[in-house]
Write a protein that holds these residues in place. Sequence first.
Motif, PDB file in Angstrom:
ATOM      1  N   LEU A 119       0.830  -1.210   0.000  1.00  0.00           N
ATOM      2  CA  LEU A 119       0.000   0.000   0.000  1.00  0.00           C
ATOM      3  C   LEU A 119       0.860   1.253   0.000  1.00  0.00           C
ATOM      4  O   LEU A 119       0.550   2.235  -0.691  1.00  0.00           O
ATOM      5  N   ASP A 120       1.959   1.247   0.749  1.00  0.00           N
ATOM      6  CA  ASP A 120       2.874   2.385   0.761  1.00  0.00           C
ATOM      7  C   ASP A 120       3.462   2.629  -0.622  1.00  0.00           C
ATOM      8  O   ASP A 120       3.624   3.768  -1.053  1.00  0.00           O
ATOM      9  N   THR A 121       3.759   1.544  -1.321  1.00  0.00           N
ATOM     10  CA  THR A 121       4.338   1.658  -2.661  1.00  0.00           C
ATOM     11  C   THR A 121       3.333   2.205  -3.664  1.00  0.00           C
ATOM     12  O   THR A 121       3.678   3.030  -4.515  1.00  0.00           O
ATOM     13  N   ILE A 122       2.080   1.781  -3.560  1.00  0.00           N
ATOM     14  CA  ILE A 122       1.096   2.151  -4.588  1.00  0.00           C
ATOM     15  C   ILE A 122       0.281   3.393  -4.257  1.00  0.00           C
ATOM     16  O   ILE A 122      -0.494   3.859  -5.093  1.00  0.00           O
ATOM     17  N   MET A 123       0.463   3.973  -3.076  1.00  0.00           N
ATOM     18  CA  MET A 123      -0.436   5.050  -2.645  1.00  0.00           C
ATOM     19  C   MET A 123      -0.423   6.275  -3.551  1.00  0.00           C
ATOM     20  O   MET A 123      -1.413   6.985  -3.635  1.00  0.00           O
ATOM     21  N   ASP A 124       0.673   6.538  -4.245  1.00  0.00           N
ATOM     22  CA  ASP A 124       0.736   7.705  -5.126  1.00  0.00           C
ATOM     23  C   ASP A 124       0.551   7.348  -6.598  1.00  0.00           C
ATOM     24  O   ASP A 124       0.690   8.207  -7.464  1.00  0.00           O
ATOM     25  N   MET A 125       0.235   6.109  -6.889  1.00  0.00           N
ATOM     26  CA  MET A 125       0.074   5.672  -8.279  1.00  0.00           C
ATOM     27  C   MET A 125      -1.346   5.934  -8.755  1.00  0.00           C
ATOM     28  O   MET A 125      -2.304   5.677  -8.027  1.00  0.00           O
ATOM     29  N   GLU A 126      -1.438   6.430  -9.986  1.00  0.00           N
ATOM     30  CA  GLU A 126      -2.755   6.647 -10.594  1.00  0.00           C
ATOM     31  C   GLU A 126      -3.456   5.304 -10.809  1.00  0.00           C
ATOM     32  O   GLU A 126      -4.623   5.150 -10.523  1.00  0.00           O
ATOM     33  N   GLU A 127      -2.718   4.354 -11.386  1.00  0.00           N
ATOM     34  CA  GLU A 127      -3.274   3.030 -11.693  1.00  0.00           C
ATOM     35  C   GLU A 127      -2.280   1.971 -11.210  1.00  0.00           C
ATOM     36  O   GLU A 127      -1.324   1.649 -11.914  1.00  0.00           O
ATOM     37  N   PRO A 128      -2.493   1.424 -10.009  1.00  0.00           N
ATOM     38  CA  PRO A 128      -1.527   0.482  -9.433  1.00  0.00           C
ATOM     39  C   PRO A 128      -1.600  -0.940  -9.976  1.00  0.00           C
ATOM     40  O   PRO A 128      -0.779  -1.774  -9.620  1.00  0.00           O
ATOM     41  N   SER A 129      -2.541  -1.226 -10.863  1.00  0.00           N
ATOM     42  CA  SER A 129      -2.744  -2.615 -11.290  1.00  0.00           C
ATOM     43  C   SER A 129      -1.519  -3.211 -11.978  1.00  0.00           C
ATOM     44  O   SER A 129      -1.217  -4.386 -11.791  1.00  0.00           O
ATOM     45  N   GLU A 130      -0.770  -2.412 -12.760  1.00  0.00           N
ATOM     46  CA  GLU A 130       0.418  -2.951 -13.439  1.00  0.00           C
ATOM     47  C   GLU A 130       1.459  -3.381 -12.402  1.00  0.00           C
ATOM     48  O   GLU A 130       2.037  -4.458 -12.490  1.00  0.00           O
ATOM     49  N   TYR A 131       1.675  -2.529 -11.404  1.00  0.00           N
ATOM     50  CA  TYR A 131       2.617  -2.885 -10.336  1.00  0.00           C
ATOM     51  C   TYR A 131       2.153  -4.146  -9.614  1.00  0.00           C
ATOM     52  O   TYR A 131       2.940  -5.052  -9.353  1.00  0.00           O
ATOM     53  N   LEU A 132       0.878  -4.199  -9.267  1.00  0.00           N
ATOM     54  CA  LEU A 132       0.354  -5.351  -8.526  1.00  0.00           C
ATOM     55  C   LEU A 132       0.446  -6.629  -9.352  1.00  0.00           C
ATOM     56  O   LEU A 132       0.755  -7.696  -8.814  1.00  0.00           O
ATOM     57  N   ASN A 133       0.212  -6.540 -10.644  1.00  0.00           N
ATOM     58  CA  ASN A 133       0.340  -7.725 -11.510  1.00  0.00           C
ATOM     59  C   ASN A 133       1.785  -8.198 -11.568  1.00  0.00           C
ATOM     60  O   ASN A 133       2.055  -9.399 -11.515  1.00  0.00           O
ATOM     61  N   ARG A 134       2.725  -7.250 -11.667  1.00  0.00           N
ATOM     62  CA  ARG A 134       4.148  -7.599 -11.699  1.00  0.00           C
ATOM     63  C   ARG A 134       4.552  -8.213 -10.350  1.00  0.00           C
ATOM     64  O   ARG A 134       5.262  -9.205 -10.300  1.00  0.00           O
TER      65      ARG A 134
END
Length: 132
Positions: A31-46
């Motif tokens: 959550l800390d990593t993705i909190m500033d991402m517009e669309e975190p799905s690519e990160y989460l998939n990786r």
Amino acid sequence: QESEELSFSEDTLKQVAKLADGSCGIALSILDTIMDMEEPSEYLNRYGLETSEVIDLCRVLIAKKEWGVIAAKIKGLEMDAEGARRAIHGYASKVLLSKGDKASYFMVKAFEEPFVNGTNDLVRACWEARFV
């Protein structure tokens, strides 16, 4: 101290929960990593792909496969060594709880301490889990 309000979609939170696999620390880190991402799905998939690579490594370690097979799995990891250590330690702990076998016990022991030497520690811990 000011508090910050964060908003995530239900799908994102479900994916984080699945990836964290019961670990609050991992969930908070994601959550800390993705909190500033517009669309975190690519990160989460990786992140999910990296996790499946670690699970493959866990399976060959528990099965005590040949070192060449294990080494190939280590070389194929894209996750940082400490992240892999935490994931392997968690996986081995779950196997130990369910099976209580020696292989999973030695895996838990080999991956118990944080890695300070990165991949070198990962290779050593894998060797210990396989051959001890």
